[in-house]
Design an enzyme around this catalytic site. Structure first.
Site, PDB file in Angstrom:
ATOM      1  N   GLU A   1       0.843  -1.212   0.000  1.00 46.86           N
ATOM      2  CA  GLU A   1       0.000   0.000   0.000  1.00 46.86           C
ATOM      3  C   GLU A   1       0.883   1.269   0.000  1.00 46.86           C
ATOM      4  O   GLU A   1       1.888   1.324   0.713  1.00 46.86           O
ATOM      5  CB  GLU A   1      -0.877   0.001   1.256  1.00 46.86           C
ATOM      6  CG  GLU A   1      -1.817   1.182   1.337  1.00 46.86           C
ATOM      7  CD  GLU A   1      -2.632   1.203   2.627  1.00 46.86           C
ATOM      8  OE1 GLU A   1      -2.248   0.534   3.610  1.00 46.86           O
ATOM      9  OE2 GLU A   1      -3.674   1.904   2.645  1.00 46.86           O
TER      10      GLU A   1
ATOM     11  N   LYS B   1      -9.447   2.642  -2.224  1.00 48.54           N
ATOM     12  CA  LYS B   1      -9.648   2.068  -0.895  1.00 48.54           C
ATOM     13  C   LYS B   1     -11.038   2.465  -0.387  1.00 48.54           C
ATOM     14  O   LYS B   1     -11.338   3.658  -0.260  1.00 48.54           O
ATOM     15  CB  LYS B   1      -8.549   2.617   0.019  1.00 48.54           C
ATOM     16  CG  LYS B   1      -8.551   2.089   1.440  1.00 48.54           C
ATOM     17  CD  LYS B   1      -7.257   2.540   2.130  1.00 48.54           C
ATOM     18  CE  LYS B   1      -7.153   2.063   3.555  1.00 48.54           C
ATOM     19  NZ  LYS B   1      -5.815   2.291   4.132  1.00 48.54           N
TER      20      LYS B   1
ATOM     21  N   CYS C   1      -5.818  -2.546   2.210  1.00 50.72           N
ATOM     22  CA  CYS C   1      -5.546  -2.616   3.646  1.00 50.72           C
ATOM     23  C   CYS C   1      -6.765  -2.786   4.560  1.00 50.72           C
ATOM     24  O   CYS C   1      -7.261  -3.874   4.752  1.00 50.72           O
ATOM     25  CB  CYS C   1      -4.689  -1.437   4.081  1.00 50.72           C
ATOM     26  SG  CYS C   1      -4.016  -1.746   5.740  1.00 50.72           S
TER      27      CYS C   1
HETATM   28  N1  LIG Z   1      -3.294   1.137   6.137  1.00 52.92           N
HETATM   29  C1  LIG Z   1      -4.349   0.871   6.891  1.00 52.92           C
HETATM   30  O1  LIG Z   1      -5.489   1.032   6.489  1.00 52.92           O
HETATM   31  N2  LIG Z   1      -4.089   0.418   8.141  1.00 52.92           N
HETATM   32  C2  LIG Z   1      -5.102   0.311   9.120  1.00 52.92           C
HETATM   33  C3  LIG Z   1      -4.758  -0.649  10.170  1.00 52.92           C
HETATM   34  C4  LIG Z   1      -5.097  -2.047   9.818  1.00 52.92           C
HETATM   35  O2  LIG Z   1      -6.018  -2.275   9.036  1.00 52.92           O
HETATM   36  O3  LIG Z   1      -4.458  -2.943  10.340  1.00 52.92           O
END
Ligand SMILES: NC(=O)NCCC(=O)O
Length: 386
Positions: A121, A198, A235
């Site tokens: 990401e 996203k 993510c």
């Molecule tokens: N990049 C991101 O969305 N991280 C959020 C934390 C997670 O989903 O573990």
């Protein structure tokens, strides 16, 4: 509770060090579904990986032979990496260093016959969204259609006949110059096939991404590539079973999950979520996480009464691939850059679907009806009381 950093290499290494062989085999059967065959990757690929100082692992997922369909074989490559330069280096230098690093890893992927590669990401930058500062971090944003990173990935794709999934911070100049967290999908011809955004923006811990961009507005597109139908669940979307479901409903056979997440928050969820999504949706999932600790020039607080600090915490790598039958590869290391190559036979998706029938037994129409009611402002939950 103690939280390991780079010194604890991986769960796999720990199990192999401490468990007697018969126990290890049983533990692997439960943890990984079954032990996958290791891929016989070229010696030059291992030599190049060692020269470039990254881990290279390869595994094969098999499927039963069929009479009418030939095996549908695709090799996927998952890349996890540290940011090579400190976050206070000039923006252009950080981007160039990341381009160089990814080029070197992609060349090794090409030696291993990878058809589709996916990077982590926001791969062209440090994960600076914890800081809530705008400059210089917004300067990492680029056009998804013709920004320097997309042009760089187009060259990689064409040179190596490889589909490239490139998750970036996007600046959309056609729509008020706004930012998005976007994955650009580039065909092996070198053409930009499209982009996906996203859908779920975290509001947890130091993941202050909502300061920068909104929830994606492109739905759940699936990209038909020469090697299979792919989707990208970026993510935090991995915590949302319906997000995975919608990519699967649109026909995804492989769903990539490029991520940036830290040990204190999510390491115990990590092995479960993408694997569960592969099982629930009869598809392959590819979970990718960045590696290491990224330090930022200015202190920031986490809104929890604790002292201000200059890093996010430890990104624990551990990228892996899971299959529709619940089997999965071991994770890449927690501490090192890495390339994970997995040979998939996409026929497995339909084979598992025919055994478990989740698509057939799913009550989508009932859920759709009930959810449509539940989101109305005057909805009353169906609770039966005495
Ligand atoms: N990049 C991101 O969305 N991280 C959020 C934390 C997670 O989903 O573990």
């Amino acid at each position: 509770m103690a939280m390991a950093g780079a010194e604890w290499k991986s769960l796999e290494e720990c199990l192999e060090k401490h468990l007697p062989l018969p126990d290890l085999q049983e533990v692997k059967r439960v943890l990984y579904g079954k032990e996958l065959r290791k891929l016989d990757l070229p010696r030059e690929a291992f030599e190049a990986a060692s020269r470039e100082d990254f881990e290279l692992q390869g595994y094969a997922f098999e499927a039963a032979e069929e009479q009418l369909r030939r095996p549908r074989i695709v090799h996927v490559g998952l890349v996890q990496n540290r940011t090579p330069l400190p976050a206070d280096a000039p923006v252009a230098e950080q981007v160039s260093a990341l381009h160089r690093r990814i080029k070197a890893i992609t060349e090794v992927a090409a030696m291993c016959g990878v058809n589709i590669i996916c990077f982590q990401e926001a791969w062209t930058m440090p994960f600076a969204f914890c800081t809530r500062e705008k400059l210089p971090w917004t300067e990492f944003a680029e056009s998804a259609e013709d920004g320097p990173t997309t042009r760089f990935c187009q060259k990689l794709a064409k040179n190596h006949d490889m589909v490239v999934v490139s998750p970036i911070l996007e600046r959309d100049s056609e729509h008020g110059d706004v930012l998005w967290n976007t994955a650009v999908v580039i065909s092996n011809s070198g053409a930009v096939l499209g982009k996906t955004r996203k859908n779920h923006i975290p509001r947890v811990g130091d993941f202050n991404e909502s300061t920068y961009y909104m929830e994606g507005n492109l739905g759940h597109p699936v990209f038909q590539t020469q090697f299979g139908r792919i989707a990208v669940n970026i993510c935090y979307g991995r915590h949302h079973p319906l997000n995975w479901l919608m990519y699967s409903i649109n026909g995804a056979e492989i769903i990539f999950n490029p991520s940036a997440t830290i040990g204190a928050l999510s390491e115990s969820l990590w092995p479960i979520e993408a694997r569960n999504a592969a099982i629930a949706n009869h598809c392959f999932t590819c979970a990718i996480n960045r590696v290491g600790t990224e330090h930022f020039p200015n202190e920031f607080t986490s809104g929890d009464g604790k002292k201000a600090h200059q890093d996010f915490g430890y990104f624990y790598g551990s990228s892996y691939v899971a299959a529709p039958d619940g089997s999965r590869t071991p994770g890449l290391s927690r501490s090192q850059d890495g390339l994970l190559v997995a040979k998939l036979n996409l026929n497995l998706c339909q084979q598992v679907n025919d055994v478990w029938n989740f698509k057939m037994t799913g009550r989508y129409e009932m859920y759709a009806r009930e959810l449509a009611e539940a989101v109305k402002p005057n909805y009353r939950p169906t609770i039966v009381k005495e």
